[in-house]
Design a protein around this motif. Structure first.
Motif, PDB file in Angstrom:
ATOM      1  N   GLU A  46      30.566 -27.415 -13.193  1.00 35.08           N
ATOM      2  CA  GLU A  46      31.984 -27.422 -13.545  1.00 35.08           C
ATOM      3  C   GLU A  46      32.199 -27.851 -14.983  1.00 35.08           C
ATOM      4  N   GLU A 132      19.132 -19.101  -5.803  1.00 30.29           N
ATOM      5  CA  GLU A 132      20.199 -18.514  -4.990  1.00 30.29           C
ATOM      6  C   GLU A 132      21.277 -19.549  -4.673  1.00 30.29           C
ATOM      7  N   GLN A 133      20.855 -20.798  -4.556  1.00 35.14           N
ATOM      8  CA  GLN A 133      21.752 -21.865  -4.125  1.00 35.14           C
ATOM      9  C   GLN A 133      22.481 -22.512  -5.300  1.00 35.14           C
ATOM     10  N   SER A 134      22.215 -21.996  -6.487  1.00 35.00           N
ATOM     11  CA  SER A 134      22.709 -22.677  -7.681  1.00 35.00           C
ATOM     12  C   SER A 134      24.233 -22.727  -7.727  1.00 35.00           C
ATOM     13  N   GLN A 135      24.744 -23.843  -8.200  1.00 40.74           N
ATOM     14  CA  GLN A 135      26.182 -23.909  -8.475  1.00 40.74           C
ATOM     15  C   GLN A 135      26.378 -24.290  -9.933  1.00 40.74           C
ATOM     16  N   PHE A 136      25.359 -23.995 -10.748  1.00 40.64           N
ATOM     17  CA  PHE A 136      25.444 -24.294 -12.173  1.00 40.64           C
ATOM     18  C   PHE A 136      26.339 -23.272 -12.865  1.00 40.64           C
ATOM     19  N   GLY A 137      26.875 -23.678 -14.008  1.00 42.97           N
ATOM     20  CA  GLY A 137      27.646 -22.737 -14.809  1.00 42.97           C
ATOM     21  C   GLY A 137      26.709 -21.747 -15.492  1.00 42.97           C
ATOM     22  N   ASN A 138      27.272 -20.654 -16.006  1.00 45.17           N
ATOM     23  CA  ASN A 138      26.517 -19.630 -16.734  1.00 45.17           C
ATOM     24  C   ASN A 138      25.276 -19.117 -16.008  1.00 45.17           C
ATOM     25  N   LEU A 139      25.469 -18.653 -14.788  1.00 41.82           N
ATOM     26  CA  LEU A 139      24.377 -18.064 -14.012  1.00 41.82           C
ATOM     27  C   LEU A 139      23.706 -16.938 -14.770  1.00 41.82           C
ATOM     28  N   GLN A 140      24.530 -16.185 -15.530  1.00 43.28           N
ATOM     29  CA  GLN A 140      23.992 -15.021 -16.228  1.00 43.28           C
ATOM     30  C   GLN A 140      22.850 -15.422 -17.152  1.00 43.28           C
ATOM     31  N   ARG A 143      19.660 -16.258 -15.257  1.00 42.29           N
ATOM     32  CA  ARG A 143      18.956 -15.105 -14.689  1.00 42.29           C
ATOM     33  C   ARG A 143      18.374 -14.202 -15.766  1.00 42.29           C
ATOM     34  N   THR A 458      33.472 -10.172 -21.011  1.00 45.77           N
ATOM     35  CA  THR A 458      34.155 -10.353 -19.721  1.00 45.77           C
ATOM     36  C   THR A 458      35.643 -10.090 -19.824  1.00 45.77           C
ATOM     37  N   ALA A 473      35.685 -10.936  -9.581  1.00 49.39           N
ATOM     38  CA  ALA A 473      34.953 -11.498 -10.710  1.00 49.39           C
ATOM     39  C   ALA A 473      35.404 -10.781 -11.981  1.00 49.39           C
ATOM     40  N   GLN A 475      37.170 -11.229 -16.191  1.00 41.13           N
ATOM     41  CA  GLN A 475      38.359 -11.845 -16.798  1.00 41.13           C
ATOM     42  C   GLN A 475      39.240 -10.829 -17.504  1.00 41.13           C
TER      43      GLN A 475
ATOM     44  N   ILE B  39      35.368 -18.888 -10.575  1.00 40.49           N
ATOM     45  CA  ILE B  39      35.260 -17.630 -11.306  1.00 40.49           C
ATOM     46  C   ILE B  39      35.983 -17.749 -12.641  1.00 40.49           C
ATOM     47  N   ASN B  42      33.902 -19.711 -14.909  1.00 41.36           N
ATOM     48  CA  ASN B  42      32.562 -19.199 -15.142  1.00 41.36           C
ATOM     49  C   ASN B  42      32.575 -17.677 -15.098  1.00 41.36           C
ATOM     50  N   ARG B  56      29.542 -19.900   1.901  1.00 40.00           N
ATOM     51  CA  ARG B  56      29.038 -21.263   2.019  1.00 40.00           C
ATOM     52  C   ARG B  56      30.169 -22.239   2.326  1.00 40.00           C
TER      53      ARG B  56
END
Lengths: 558, 321, 311
Positions: A46, A132-140, A143, A458, A473, A475, B39, B42, B56
């Motif tokens: 967050e 897969e379980q991540s809740q971190f920012g900037n997943l992109q 990956r 985005t 998803a 913006q 969203i 992020n 979840r």
């Protein structure tokens, strides 16, 4: 019933128990006031401006932008480039174009508990971030980095599967300590955000490696930071920094005047209107800086609305808005009219684009051209269809500055026969549903906070239009779809040579100004109200806060 | 008495259960869910990520099912985590409740202590100038916008005079008892000023009512002094409505201090509820609101019981009918 | 629980003039009534004042912000250069309309529920009274916050025009306040209805074949009129105050529609530079609320039969 009672009992004990503690006053403390509280202190979960302000004092990003908007290394020894050999183009195992980028952690860097900060921390952060379980920012970003090779304890190479001109930056990869956090993560990744030590024990010295470390947290009220003995960089001046939250800005100002706080931080702090008024009265007693920045206030236009889909109507809205007078009168000239989303302070800016100076006659001509010639009760109607020239206008309720601007615009637009119906919503509803699900029908005013030379993928790319199919998803709340803009964005990202990018940026701005996907208003300035004796605070004007150079803050009077 | 208790308790539980669903449904009706917010914060979240997150958090289920799940785990003692603070809900709530109890408790006590002598005096001296002045002050207190009063107090006592701190709960680095008390002065004063008027009016009306009663006239005719009559015969009965008013307001105390808490950056329950509703912190809002509702019910129950206990003329049988 | 204020029945016996005379004895209430009358007249003549002054209340003039009082602008201008006097007058209209409308709506709902419960009794009474208990148990402020954030357009029973548009907010506040405000009146009416139903003359009327509607209209409503008037008068002030609190939280009437509450809230940030912008709306709210309270107090004295015994 017994459990809550017991809890209340202990809490009462805490309240009275800590009453006896009185710390020595001789040490140098700086108390900073902000108007929001940082909910959690985990660097990767967050993001909120209040939070990054606190965290940047006790933690560092690998890379960031400095006050001159140039990329810098904060937690690495040298910024990788193709020239210095730290970045090397390669081919990914899948046969795509990729790049290998090497960073080295400063040799003396260590967590507050003495454990050296090493590549193991990087590996853990990356593993947690891309899972897969991540809740971190900037997943992109996580990956995009498909592999990390460890050179030694301090040096590592990331392998990206896309080559963009930002290959040298990993701002959002904020390391968390492997020796403290890995076990918690592995035990239950889904529950990690609730169980991390950053939440359960935020004053654990092992979580921080910045010039300061968090030593006391009173959730919702204040956070105390004290010097960190293991800090490897320039030694900080203040012994202690206290960050206090006062949400009501009038009360925040009163706290400053009564001496309860020394300084009001830019964002989130006072509104510019309030800061100007403050400067009027106390300009001589305080050092007040208005830092113009990458905060782009604008109005998103819903392109599905048939009235607003007509370019002439959008242009008329621009011509009938006296942005120059607004900026001068409401914001004391400290904020600048925005020609497009690109700030005039960014090097990619060009002014050779369509400009919309205040010109109500031109607005009227455009509206007539669009067929809205029939004026009834002061509102234009379409001559053939009889459609009323009326649009909904939303923004965040309770944000005084935006409400003022909204009323100015409404007044100006009604002068040329455009009816504007205001229907504002609380921020939670506005951002949480209305915007992201494109449920607004006309105009929506808010701001984007960005970094220098940031590609608006985005926001402007047609793939960013939120729909039910993509789980809302993206913006591109406007629903703006222009093939040339999509193409420009794709090319821009992959063009490594700045000189080659420049004309592309200029073209993007030209299209923006011509097509008006959104109505640009102004670039916002943040106000920093500081005591005269405080030096070394250099506002950055972008999303990376001045707190990333907190070690240079000092008293100038001794 | 026993039957009365059982009926009231059963009714209370039913109301509470109904309320929990109502609260759940209402919060659920608010647009936007935590994932929408993620969203927004992020931009690179893909649709698959969003879907996984919704699953979840169980946000893909219909509201009745979600409520069922929530109620089941709540009854099993698991109230969940605060989404914003990332700690179990009770850990967020408990200290806030204590703070609010201290803040509002002291202002209620203070207000009652002020209201009784003022009200009694005004009642025993009806239609004098003092009575009129008291009446005027009472109405003034309940007619002033509370945030406005708070701001005025801050400006006068914190900024101009500098006697008390403008907000917060303690000076960081000090935190001694005196320090904490000085931080309490202005918020307690604000709350006291907006409640004392109401209490005083009730005391005044009740005492006046009692004075007109026959047995007081008799007592006076027997030669007892005015003061003795008031203290011995009227006050006990006059206290009944005051106790009722305080008890009835008991539950709203926890949520009603929101304005004062906001103005003085005081960490109380009202502010927590407000923040958790607008911050999409479902579990916290739910538990805090339910707790407040429970307190209202308890307050009503106390009011009824005390009413019966203090007034011998009313029997439980007639009340529960 | 606390519906002991009512001694039903004998009101209809006393002549109206007697009550009027008693009301006139309550000098502050009379004064309050006059003040309120003046406020209402002045606020609702805002369009006339606007025409007479020759200025447009909503016209923004950024070059004339915070102007001091002058012949053209008797109270100066506000933070957007609009005439402050006119803003206050229009704001007063909105605040008074919200107060009156919500109080009246509460009274209507309360009367309906009270009559249903008290007159028909039985399971209907039990159900409605538990509902009343439930609503009273709701923590008011948090619920107003939730309801203020809910999109009314999604609810099936809300007309389209109320959910969107410039005045949606006004309707919303009136609706949500009256959803909570009816309980006092409902209890008052139920008590009266319950006792009136038992009276001999009502039983006689029923025996003679009078319909339920007739009995309710002729026998019950006149008996509850006085307490309803008192309760409603008192609640107008409280609702005006509540609107200012909601504005403070950013959930009240939305600009550009002015209300005393949102004018005051906006002005608090500028309290140091332009104190008058905050003083006038604060004072107007204060005067109006206190006047409604005094008026209610006076009406209670005049209409409540027990006060006959007082003097």
């Amino acid at each position: 019933m017994s459990q809550p009672t017991r809890l209340i009992g202990t809490a009462l004990g805490l309240f009275l128990g800590s009453a006896g503690l009185i710390a020595a006053q001789a040490e140098e403390t700086l108390t900073v006031g902000i108007s929001q509280f940082a909910p959690t202190l985990h660097p990767n979960i967050e993001s909120a401006s209040a939070k990054s302000f606190v965290i940047d004092m006790a933690h560092r990003r690998f890379t960031s932008f400095d006050a001159d908007w140039q990329p810098v290394c904060l937690f690495c020894t040298e910024l990788p480039t193709l020239e210095n050999g730290l970045a090397v183009l390669e081919t990914t195992p899948d046969g795509e174009d990729g790049i290998a980028v090497t960073f080295t952690i400063p040799p003396d860097a260590a967590w507050g508990d003495g454990t050296p900060a090493t590549t193991r921390d990087v590996l853990f952060t990356w593993e947690a971030g891309r899972s897969e379980q991540s809740q971190f920012g900037n997943l992109q970003m996580y990956r995009e980095i498909y592999d990390i090779t460890v050179v030694d304890d301090k040096t590592f190479t990331i392998h990206r599967n896309r080559v963009t001109y930002r290959f040298d930056m990993i701002n959002d990869l904020r390391v968390v300590p492997d020796h403290l956090e890995r076990a918690i993560w592995e035990e239950n990744p889904a529950e990690y955000p609730n169980r991390t030590l950053y939440v359960t024990d935020p004053t654990n010295p092992g979580l921080w490696f910045g010039p300061y470390r968090v030593t006391e947290v009173e959730s919702g009220a204040y956070i105390v930071l004290e010097q960190n003995e293991t800090w490897y960089g320039h030694p900080p001046y203040f012994d202690r920094i206290v960050v206090r939250t006062v949400e009501n800005t009038a009360a925040l100002e009163a706290n400053l005047l009564s001496g309860s706080i020394d300084k009001i931080h830019g964002s989130p702090g006072l509104t510019i209107d309030q800061a100007l008024a403050f400067a009027d009265r106390h300009g001589d007693d305080y050092n007040i800086i208005f830092q113009e920045g990458l905060i782009y206030e604008h109005i998103d236009v819903n392109h599905d609305n048939p009235i607003l889909a007509d370019l002439r109507v959008r242009q008329a809205l621009m011509y009938a808005a006296d942005r120059q007078t607004m900026v001068e009168q409401l914001f004391g000239g400290y904020q600048r009219v925005a020609p497009t989303s690109i700030s005039p302070l960014d090097w990619i800016y060009t002014d050779e684009i369509a400009q919309y100076d205040y010109d109500p006659d031109r607005a009227i001509a455009l509206l007539e051209e669009a067929g809205f010639t029939d004026i009834r009760d002061g509102v234009r109607h379409h001559a053939e269809t009889g459609e009323r020239l009326s649009v909904d206008f939303m923004t965040t309720a309770g944000n005084r500055t935006r409400e003022l601007v909204q009323q100015v615009l409404q007044s100006g637009w009604s002068d040329v026969g455009i009816e504007v119906v205001v229907s504002n919503q609380p921020a939670r509803v506005f951002f949480g549903g209305t915007l992201s699900r494109r449920e607004y029908t006309g105009l929506a005013m808010f701001a984007w906070l960005t970094s220098p030379e940031n590609v608006p993928r985005t926001i402007l790319h047609s793939e960013g239009i939120p729909t039910d199919e993509n789980g809302w998803a993206g913006q591109n709340y406007m629903g703006f779809n222009d093939p040339r803009v999509d193409e420009l964005i794709d090319t821009l990202e992959e063009t490594l040579d700045p000189a080659e990018r420049e004309p592309l940026w200029h073209e993007l701005q030209r299209i923006y100004a011509e097509q008006l996907p959104a109505l640009p208003l102004y670039h916002r300035a943040d106000s920093y109200i500081m005591p005269l004796w405080l030096g070394g605070v250099v506002p950055t004007g972008h999303q990376y806060d001045t707190a990333q150079t907190v070690e240079y803050w000092h008293r100038t009077d001794r | 008495m026993g039957r009365f208790l059982v009926i009231r308790l059963t009714q209370g539980m039913l109301v509470l259960a109904a309320m929990s669903f109502l609260i759940y449904a209402l919060i659920g009706l608010m647009p936007g869910d935590p994932i929408d917010e993620m969203i927004a914060a992020n931009p690179h979240l893909t649709s698959a990520d969003a879907e996984a997150l919704r699953q979840r958090y169980g946000l893909d289920l219909p509201i009745t099912e979600r409520y069922g799940n929530w109620a089941a785990s709540a009854l099993a003692g698991d109230l969940g985590y605060s989404r914003v603070h990332s700690v179990p809900v009770l850990e967020v709530l408990a200290p806030r409740l204590v703070n609010t109890l201290i803040l509002v408790g002291s202002s209620v006590v203070l207000a009652v202590l002020l209201a009784i002598p003022i009200g009694v005096y005004a009642a025993t001296h009806p239609y004098t100038r003092t009575d009129t002045a008291v009446n005027l002050m009472c109405f003034a207190g309940i007619s002033i916008p509370p945030f406005w009063l708070a701001l005025m107090l801050i400006i006068l006592f914190a900024v101009i005079l500098g006697w008390f701190p403008a907000g917060g709960m303690l000076t960081v680095g000090d935190g001694g008892l005196a320090d904490r008390l000085s931080h309490m002065v202005l918020p307690v004063a604000t709350l006291t000023l907006v409640t004392v008027g109401d209490y005083t009016r009730h005391v005044r009306a009740a005492v006046q009512e009692q004075i007109r009663q026959d047995y007081v006239r008799t007592a006076r005719a027997k030669g007892l002094s005015q003061a003795a009559v008031v203290w011995r015969h009227t006050l006990r009965n006059a206290l009944i409505p005051v106790v009722t008013v305080v008890a009835l307001g008991f539950g709203n105390i926890f949520s009603g201090a929101l304005i004062t808490e906001t103005m003085f950056a005081y960490l109380g329950t009202g502010k927590l509820i407000y923040d958790s509703i607008l911050g999409n912190d479902f579990n916290t809002a739910m538990v805090a609101l339910l707790f407040v509702t429970l307190m209202v019910l308890v307050g009503n129950f106390l009011a009824d019981t005390l009413y019966v206990a203090l007034d011998p003329r009313i029997s439980f049988a007639s009340r529960s009918a | 629980m606390s519906d002991l204020t009512l001694g039903p029945g004998h009101l209809s016996a006393s002549p109206l003039t007697l009550r009027w005379r008693r009301f006139l004895e309550h000098r502050i209430a009379v004064l309050s009534g006059l003040v309120l009358l003046a406020l209402v007249v002045v606020c609702f003549s805002a369009p006339l004042v606007e025409a007479w002054m020759g200025v447009d209340a909503n016209r923004v003039n950024l070059l004339n912000r915070f102007a001091p009082p002058s012949a053209e602008h008797p109270l100066g201008t506000d933070d957007l250069g609009r005439d402050f006097l006119l803003r206050l007058l229009y704001g007063g209209q909105v605040s008074l309309i919200v107060g009156l409308a919500a109080a009246l709506a509460s009274a209507v709902i309360g009367t309906l529920i009270g009559v249903l419960a008290g007159y028909y009794g039985g399971w209907l009474d039990a159900a409605l009274m538990r509902l009343t208990d439930g609503v009273i148990a709701l923590p008011l402020l948090p619920f107003l916050i939730i309801l203020a954030a809910i999109d009314l357009g999604k609810l099936p029973f809300v007309p389209e025009a109320w959910a969107t548009g410039q005045d949606a907010n006004l309707y919303r506040i009136v609706v949500i306040v009256s959803l909570f405000g009816w309980t006092t009146v409902a209890r008052l009416v139920r008590g009266t209805a319950l006792s009136v139903r038992q009276r001999d003359y009502v039983r006689a009327a029923t025996a003679l074949g009078a319909g339920n509607a007739r009995i309710i209209l002729v026998h019950i409503l006149p008996n509850v009129a006085s307490p309803i008037v008192v309760a409603t008068t008192l609640s107008i002030g409280q609702i005006i105050l509540l609107e200012s609190v909601l504005s403070f939280l950013g959930l009240g009437i939305q600009p550009p529609t002015p209300s005393w509450g949102n004018i005051l809230t906006n002005a608090q940030e500028l309290i140091w530079n332009a104190p008058t912008l905050a003083i006038y709306p604060g004072l107007l709210i204060f005067i109006t609320v206190i006047a409604f309270n005094f008026l209610g107090d006076g009406l209670q004295d005049a209409l409540d039969p027990r006060s006959i015994a007082k003097r």
